[in-house]
Design a protein around this motif. Structure first.
Motif: not given
Length: 295
Positions: A90-92, A110, A124, A127
């Motif tokens: 996940d990008p986070t 975004s 994303n 998040h």
């Protein structure tokens, strides 16, 4: 200001936002860190070791080629730029990397999210807003150059911005002191008399050196809709919001104004992390109004 981080998936949206990231890096004399989050091997996929090694080398080679192409963009020339690969699903996951824990600003491109995608997963950017502990600038369909003449700073003016308001001051300096509208949106469910709001806004402006700001109060049913309409009316170039970064059940019950605005606003949104200052016992006994936090 020393470190700006910019996650990229090499999409059109990410490339489109890169000129603004580079503009701010130059303006703030910061190093721009480009980060690509590379997913691990899919669950249940068990190739032979040799095949896995080959696939890894091939993927890393493709990522390096993409970074090489990005680094040739005119906007990045003569700029301090570093590239990184973070392995995660996940990008986070980049927020868990110690190399970026001290970043001064996270800039994210975004496309927003809508419908069931927004309800079930969110974008994303949402998040990242929920988990980040540094300011986040969310860009959606940005122009090649960020010009800031009018800022809408929406808040309930109760949170403490001590760890993040320096960035706002730096931006004000860099953009030749744009007009700043401080905005409080009063709703029926969380109504606060004007006699209490105005002094609170004045104290906030004095504390954070925003004394030249214009104080605005709106009485509306929906905070997000009122904020976006106000920003549109004032032809704002930037919206500034605070967030407590709530997660879990509290987030599900109350949601996040910062996430929703960043998801739906057509202009850049700067999200500032803040800490909540609880009322003292005396304040609680003498003030029975219900305060609505920003997020």
């Amino acid at each position: 200001m020393k470190k700006i981080i910019f996650p990229t998936d090499f999409s059109r949206e990410a490339v489109q936002a890169l000129p603004i990231a580079s503009q701010l890096a130059r303006q703030l004399a910061a190093t721009l860190h480009l980060i690509h989050v590379l997913p691990p091997t899919p669950a249940g996929f068990s190739p032979f070791l040799l095949d896995a090694d080959t696939q890894y080398l091939q993927t890393m080679g493709e990522v390096e080629q993409l970074f090489d192409a990005v680094l040739q963009l005119p906007c990045l020339q003569n700029l301090m730029v570093q590239t990184h690969v973070v392995f995660g699903s996940d990008p986070t996951d980049l927020l868990e990397d110690a190399r970026f824990a001290d970043a001064d600003l996270l800039i994210v491109a975004s496309t927003g999210a809508s419908g069931w995608k927004e309800v079930l997963t969110g974008s994303n950017a949402e998040h990242l807003i929920r988990r980040a502990r540094m300011p986040i600038l969310v860009l959606k369909n940005p122009s090649p150059y960020l010009s800031v003449k009018t800022i809408v700073f929406a808040s309930d003016f109760e949170g403490h911005y001590d760890t993040s308001v320096d960035l706002v001051q730096t931006l004000l300096d860099g953009f030749d002191y744009p007009t700043v509208h401080l905005l409080f949106v009063n709703t029926l469910s969380h109504f606060i008399p004007s006699s209490k709001i105005k002094p609170r806004m004045e104290t906030f402006a004095a504390r954070y050196c925003l004394g030249g700001s214009i104080l605005n109060q709106l009485d509306e049913f929906d905070v997000e809709a009122a904020l976006l309409a106000f920003a549109r009316e004032k032809k704002a170039d930037l919206i500034v919001l605070g967030t407590h970064g709530w997660r879990g059940l509290r987030h599900l019950l109350q949601g996040s104004l910062a996430e929703d605005v960043a998801n739906h606003a057509p202009i850049p949104v700067l999200i500032l992390p803040l800490r909540w200052q609880p009322k003292t016992k005396v304040e609680s006994d003498t003030d029975t109004s219900i305060i609505q936090p920003e997020s």
